[in-house]
Design an enzyme around this catalytic site. Structure first.
Site, PDB file in Angstrom:
ATOM      1  N   HIS A   1       0.677   3.027   6.363  1.00  0.00           N
ATOM      2  CA  HIS A   1       0.143   1.669   6.411  1.00  0.00           C
ATOM      3  C   HIS A   1       0.100   1.139   7.841  1.00  0.00           C
ATOM      4  CE1 HIS A   1       0.767  -2.836   5.596  1.00  0.00           C
ATOM      5  NE2 HIS A   1      -0.436  -2.555   5.141  1.00  0.00           N
ATOM      6  N   HIS A  52      -4.381  -6.457  12.747  1.00  0.00           N
ATOM      7  CA  HIS A  52      -4.242  -7.021  11.393  1.00  0.00           C
ATOM      8  C   HIS A  52      -4.509  -8.514  11.308  1.00  0.00           C
ATOM      9  CE1 HIS A  52      -2.072  -8.810   7.964  1.00  0.00           C
ATOM     10  NE2 HIS A  52      -2.479  -7.731   7.330  1.00  0.00           N
TER      11      HIS A  52
END
Ligand code: G3P
Ligand code: CA
Length: 289
Positions: free
Chosen positions: A39, A81
């Site tokens: 991730h 992100h």
């Protein structure tokens, strides 16, 4: 919408195929064992969404890497992100007075000056925010596979086409990459549908846990439904997997973000197809991948 429940005969055929070919179609794990995705790279061990995090995943032997793609003020796709640069870079220090430090308000050259590693550990000082091009090249260098997330696509009109262009330029839309090594996902269903319409061969995933009643509609353009593990049930996994996606295979479930062995075993028991983790080695060891 043309979703088709997977017929029993197809299921039987898939079962027979699994016996004949005891690796998943992605080539990542034995049949029945969920594939493991790093991730934001192996972000438990290296700063998220950086080349160092890709390298760390490769060093751990993890094939699949997830990332988050957004766009700079001057149109470069970068891997980060948050919609702003505060948490994972030193943007506040380098550019005081540029509050709220949104990614979309900075040029690629400005972002390239930022330190995206020191917040994580001094040993990563000088690590940069990668462009998508740099990120894809590093994944390719390691022979890895990419679960690419279009993050906040509503902020970046046209990002679907631009992302596909970068992937095409980098050779990631050839038959082998598209079949085995690439999935494009987003929380934004319209964005996922756009990717599917622009490049139907590319596999796609819809992030979130949409109601079961809506799954037939999503099955027209999403190969995966990728929910948070916190509210996941075996019934939901089975419901998703009872539909065939746009490429004719049963829809898959990749769940996030699972960082401990107990949770990994729990979701593996639900029959998920993949587990997305900051500590992918922990998950792999727990599920026997
Ligand atoms: O890939 C799943 C996961 O990345 C979705 O959440 O916030 O980490 O992008 P987030
Ligand atoms: Ca993500």
């Amino acid at each position: 919408m043309h979703a088709r429940p997977v017929a029993a005969s197809i299921t039987a055929l898939l079962g027979a195929a699994a016996l004949l070919f005891p690796v998943s179609p992605a080539g990542a794990a034995p049949a029945g064992v969920p594939l493991v995705v790093a991730h934001r790279g192996a972000s438990g061990y290296a700063p998220e969404n950086t080349l160092a995090a890709v390298d760390r995943a490769a060093a751990l032997g993890i094939e699949w890497v997830e990332n988050d793609v957004q766009r700079t003020k001057d149109g470069t796709l970068v891997v980060v992100h948050d919609d702003n640069l505060r948490r994972t870079t030193d943007a506040e220090e380098v550019f005081p007075g540029r509050s709220p430090w949104k990614v979309k308000d900075f040029t690629a050259a400005e972002i390239a000056r930022l330190d995206a590693g020191s917040w994580f550990s001094p040993s990563y000082a000088g690590t940069r925010v990668p462009t998508l091009e740099q990120f894809v090249r590093r994944v390719e260098k390691h022979g890895q596979k990419l679960l690419l997330e279009l993050k906040n696509p509503e902020l970046y009109p046209g990002i679907e086409q631009e992302t596909l262009k970068v992937l095409s330029n980098e050779g990631w839309l050839d038959r082998q990459h598209v079949r085995d090594r690439l999935v494009v996902q987003s929380f934004d269903a319209a964005s996922v549908r756009t990717v599917h319409e622009l490049k139907p061969a590319v596999k796609t995933g819809l992030l979130g846990t949409p109601p079961v009643a809506d799954l037939p509609g999503y099955a027209a353009f999403a190969d995966q439904i990728n929910p948070s593990h916190s509210s996941l049930t075996s019934g939901y996994v089975a419901a998703v997997q009872s539909f065939a996606g746009p490429h004719g295979a049963r829809m898959q479930v990749l769940t996030w973000t699972v960082n401990d062995a107990a949770a990994a075993r729990r979701v593996a028991g639900y029959g998920v197809d993949g587990i997305i983790s900051n500590t992918p080695d922990v998950v792999r060891d727990a599920v026997g991948g």
